[in-house]
Design a protein around this motif. Structure first.
Motif, mmCIF file in Angstrom:
data_model
loop_
_atom_site.group_PDB
_atom_site.id
_atom_site.type_symbol
_atom_site.label_atom_id
_atom_site.label_comp_id
_atom_site.label_asym_id
_atom_site.label_seq_id
_atom_site.Cartn_x
_atom_site.Cartn_y
_atom_site.Cartn_z
ATOM 1 N N UNK A 183 37.675 48.410 45.642
ATOM 2 C CA UNK A 183 39.646 47.482 44.755
ATOM 3 C C UNK A 183 40.173 49.043 45.218
ATOM 4 N N UNK A 184 39.434 50.056 45.176
ATOM 5 C CA UNK A 184 40.387 51.314 44.483
ATOM 6 C C UNK A 184 41.152 51.130 46.528
ATOM 7 N N UNK A 185 40.374 51.204 47.440
ATOM 8 C CA UNK A 185 40.406 52.059 48.246
ATOM 9 C C UNK A 185 41.037 50.587 49.295
ATOM 10 N N UNK A 186 40.649 49.265 48.647
ATOM 11 C CA UNK A 186 41.586 48.235 49.276
ATOM 12 C C UNK A 186 43.316 48.449 48.329
ATOM 13 N N UNK A 187 43.271 49.294 47.765
ATOM 14 C CA UNK A 187 45.084 49.626 47.398
ATOM 15 C C UNK A 187 45.457 49.387 45.835
ATOM 16 N N UNK A 188 44.312 48.342 45.324
ATOM 17 C CA UNK A 188 44.350 47.821 44.164
ATOM 18 C C UNK A 188 45.069 49.667 42.483
ATOM 19 N N UNK A 235 43.301 46.325 38.874
ATOM 20 C CA UNK A 235 42.273 46.181 38.056
ATOM 21 C C UNK A 235 41.319 45.293 37.281
ATOM 22 N N UNK A 236 42.280 45.957 36.021
ATOM 23 C CA UNK A 236 41.810 45.256 34.358
ATOM 24 C C UNK A 236 42.173 44.109 34.330
ATOM 25 N N UNK A 237 43.338 43.730 34.998
ATOM 26 C CA UNK A 237 43.494 42.292 35.105
ATOM 27 C C UNK A 237 42.738 41.060 35.874
ATOM 28 N N UNK A 238 41.906 41.925 36.923
ATOM 29 C CA UNK A 238 41.299 40.830 37.448
ATOM 30 C C UNK A 238 40.051 40.932 36.663
ATOM 31 N N UNK A 267 28.502 46.988 40.148
ATOM 32 C CA UNK A 267 30.261 47.566 39.515
ATOM 33 C C UNK A 267 30.881 48.428 40.104
ATOM 34 N N UNK A 268 29.943 49.406 40.495
ATOM 35 C CA UNK A 268 30.294 51.010 40.531
ATOM 36 C C UNK A 268 31.636 50.941 42.020
ATOM 37 N N UNK A 269 30.294 50.491 42.764
ATOM 38 C CA UNK A 269 30.893 49.951 44.454
ATOM 39 C C UNK A 269 31.957 49.186 44.654
ATOM 40 N N UNK A 270 32.002 47.528 43.793
ATOM 41 C CA UNK A 270 33.456 47.216 43.952
ATOM 42 C C UNK A 270 34.256 47.962 43.140
#
Length: 133
Positions: free
Chosen positions: A105-110, A115-118, A98-101
């Motif tokens: 997600x942050x690195x991809x600009x989310x 992220x919370x909605x996803x 989960x930490x990696x995910x």
């Protein structure tokens, strides 16, 4: 000494005091709060969340009733036991994934809200009856 910062979602449909209780329980499960840690005062919670101090006190009484916290007159409310698994138990690989995910997600600009909605959408698919179901 750990510090917990409460986030209140007024649109969630979950009673505010229960949101506080659940956030403390989650912090205990994740090891962010440990036995002996002092919870913020009702006045501190009110200042940061605009929650009525009585609501926080109700949450703290619920935590005390559950054996997770102890109110010490004049000193505050303290955690009395943890819910964290000792050591890197069976959930540890999941936490790492989960930490990696989240970092990906942050690195991809989310952003945090995306992220919370996803996560919420995925969670509701996996647990259609809520956390207990």
């Amino acid at each position: 000494m750990s510090v917990v910062v409460f986030r209140i979602d007024r649109r969630s449909g979950v009673a505010t005091y229960l949101q506080i209780v659940r956030q403390v329980e989650q912090a205990l499960r994740m090891g962010a709060l440990e036995e002996g840690d002092r919870l913020p005062t009702a006045a501190q919670v009110a200042a940061t969340t605009k929650v009525n101090p009585n609501t926080t006190l109700k949450a703290y009484r619920e935590l005390e009733r559950a054996g997770l916290a102890e109110v010490r007159q004049g000193a505050g409310t303290f955690i009395t036991r943890t819910l964290a698994e000792p050591g890197p138990g069976p959930a540890w690989p999941l936490r790492t994934a989960l930490d990696e995910w989240l970092h990906q997600a942050r690195d991809e600009g989310l952003g945090a809200e995306e992220v919370q909605a996803l996560f919420r959408a995925s969670f509701e698919t996996a647990y259609p009856c809520g956390p207990e179901g």
